[in-house]
Design an enzyme around this catalytic site. Structure first.
Site, PDB file in Angstrom:
ATOM      1  N   SER A  64       0.761  -1.044   0.021  1.00 57.78           N
ATOM      2  CA  SER A  64      -0.050   0.111  -0.119  1.00 57.78           C
ATOM      3  C   SER A  64       0.959   1.346  -0.056  1.00 57.78           C
ATOM      4  O   SER A  64       2.100   1.217   0.414  1.00 57.78           O
ATOM      5  CB  SER A  64      -0.993   0.009   1.296  1.00 57.78           C
ATOM      6  OG  SER A  64      -1.880  -1.061   1.186  1.00 57.78           O
TER       7      SER A  64
HETATM    8  N1  SAH Z   1      -0.907  -4.697   4.064  1.00 58.63           N
HETATM    9  C1  SAH Z   1      -0.222  -5.090   2.992  1.00 58.63           C
HETATM   10  C2  SAH Z   1      -1.018  -4.739   1.967  1.00 58.63           C
HETATM   11  C3  SAH Z   1      -1.237  -5.642   0.808  1.00 58.63           C
HETATM   12  S1  SAH Z   1      -2.419  -5.846  -0.252  1.00 58.63           S
HETATM   13  C4  SAH Z   1       1.102  -4.413   2.987  1.00 58.63           C
HETATM   14  O1  SAH Z   1       1.589  -3.563   3.933  1.00 58.63           O
HETATM   15  O2  SAH Z   1       1.960  -4.669   2.035  1.00 58.63           O
HETATM   16  C5  SAH Z   1      -3.655  -6.699   0.069  1.00 58.63           C
HETATM   17  C6  SAH Z   1      -3.359  -8.125   0.320  1.00 58.63           C
HETATM   18  O3  SAH Z   1      -4.602  -8.701   0.826  1.00 58.63           O
HETATM   19  C7  SAH Z   1      -2.902  -8.689  -0.684  1.00 58.63           C
HETATM   20  O4  SAH Z   1      -1.645  -9.370  -0.434  1.00 58.63           O
HETATM   21  C8  SAH Z   1      -3.842  -9.886  -0.867  1.00 58.63           C
HETATM   22  O5  SAH Z   1      -3.336 -11.308  -1.371  1.00 58.63           O
HETATM   23  C9  SAH Z   1      -4.531  -9.933   0.385  1.00 58.63           C
HETATM   24  N2  SAH Z   1      -5.997 -10.632   0.345  1.00 58.63           N
HETATM   25  C10 SAH Z   1      -6.985 -10.433  -0.450  1.00 58.63           C
HETATM   26  N3  SAH Z   1      -8.145 -11.321   0.028  1.00 58.63           N
HETATM   27  C11 SAH Z   1      -7.781 -11.751   1.223  1.00 58.63           C
HETATM   28  C12 SAH Z   1      -8.514 -12.539   2.060  1.00 58.63           C
HETATM   29  N4  SAH Z   1      -9.655 -13.020   1.871  1.00 58.63           N
HETATM   30  N5  SAH Z   1      -7.829 -13.052   3.220  1.00 58.63           N
HETATM   31  C13 SAH Z   1      -6.751 -12.699   3.326  1.00 58.63           C
HETATM   32  N6  SAH Z   1      -5.676 -11.915   2.649  1.00 58.63           N
HETATM   33  C14 SAH Z   1      -6.259 -11.463   1.552  1.00 58.63           C
END
Ligand code: SAH
Length: 216
Positions: A64
């Protein structure tokens, strides 16, 4: 690759930019100043690590934007020792911010490769938390209740199991919506189990996936 004076200098500038954009929680700013964000990104993107932008982290996912991380963390009003559940570990950077602020972090990721990679870098950097491969819609009933819950993917609906796993008076911060952009909400769990809703502008996240088999 290690942290360097150059990276530290770039981080200071990023913190100044986040202040200009309205982030004023000192603990959040200090955490961002302390964490080597470049170590959570692929080599190819390292030169962009301290720009206020989202970047690819593999498996079609993104780390993000720093402003978004700072904004969500600020909304969460984390205090030391609080138990926090994060949905979407991704790169692990947001987890590091919460751990740096003294939270006891539990984080779930549905991509096995991202789960493994983020766990490894967090361990290398001595950020201690509990990292799970699984479905965020299910939460972690055995570790509940949580003081705070943070969803870092675009949620098509409010996951009711996560409300069940939240303490009364606790916050759930959630970007809600399935379109191009989502509305940032802060939900407070009330004594009678209902939720109070506060709205905080539009953001853009990768989708929180439901009912799909896990990806490697
Ligand atoms: N907090 C992260 C942001 C990653 S983007 C950071 O600091 O880098 C969002 C993430 O949510 C992705 O890696 C995606 O694979 C995950 N995601 C999407 N749907 C999900 C679900 N149902 N359960 C767990 N993770 C999920």
């Amino acid at each position: 690759m290690m942290d360097s004076y150059k990276h530290k200098g770039l981080r200071k500038k990023l913190v100044e930019l986040l202040k200009e954009k309205g982030i004023d929680n000192e603990d959040v700013l200090e955490a961002i100043n302390a964490i080597p964000r470049h170590l959570f990104m692929d080599n190819a993107f390292v030169n962009f690590a301290y720009k206020d932008q989202a970047f690819p982290i593999g498996s079609d996912q993104t780390i993000s934007q720093p402003y978004t991380v700072a904004f969500q963390t600020q909304l969460l009003e984390v205090s030391k020792g609080e138990k926090v559940l994060e949905i979407g570990t991704g790169s692990g950077y947001q987890s590091a911010v919460l751990i740096e602020m003294g939270a006891k972090v539990h984080s779930i990721e549905r991509h096995r490769s991202l789960h493994k990679k983020s766990k490894q870098i967090l361990e290398e950097l001595k950020y201690k938390g509990k990292f799970f491969f699984g479905d965020g819609f299910e939460g972690l009933p055995t570790f509940a209740p949580f003081d705070k819950i943070l969803i870092t993917a675009a949620a098509p609906r409010i996951p009711e199991k996560l409300i069940d796993q939240l303490k009364v008076g606790g916050f759930l911060v959630i970007p809600l919506g399935s379109g191009e952009s989502q509305q940032m909400l802060r939900l407070t769990k009330m004594e009678d189990g209902s939720v109070k809703e506060e709205k905080y502008g539009q953001f853009s996240f990768v989708p929180m996936l439901e009912n799909k088999s896990f990806s490697s």
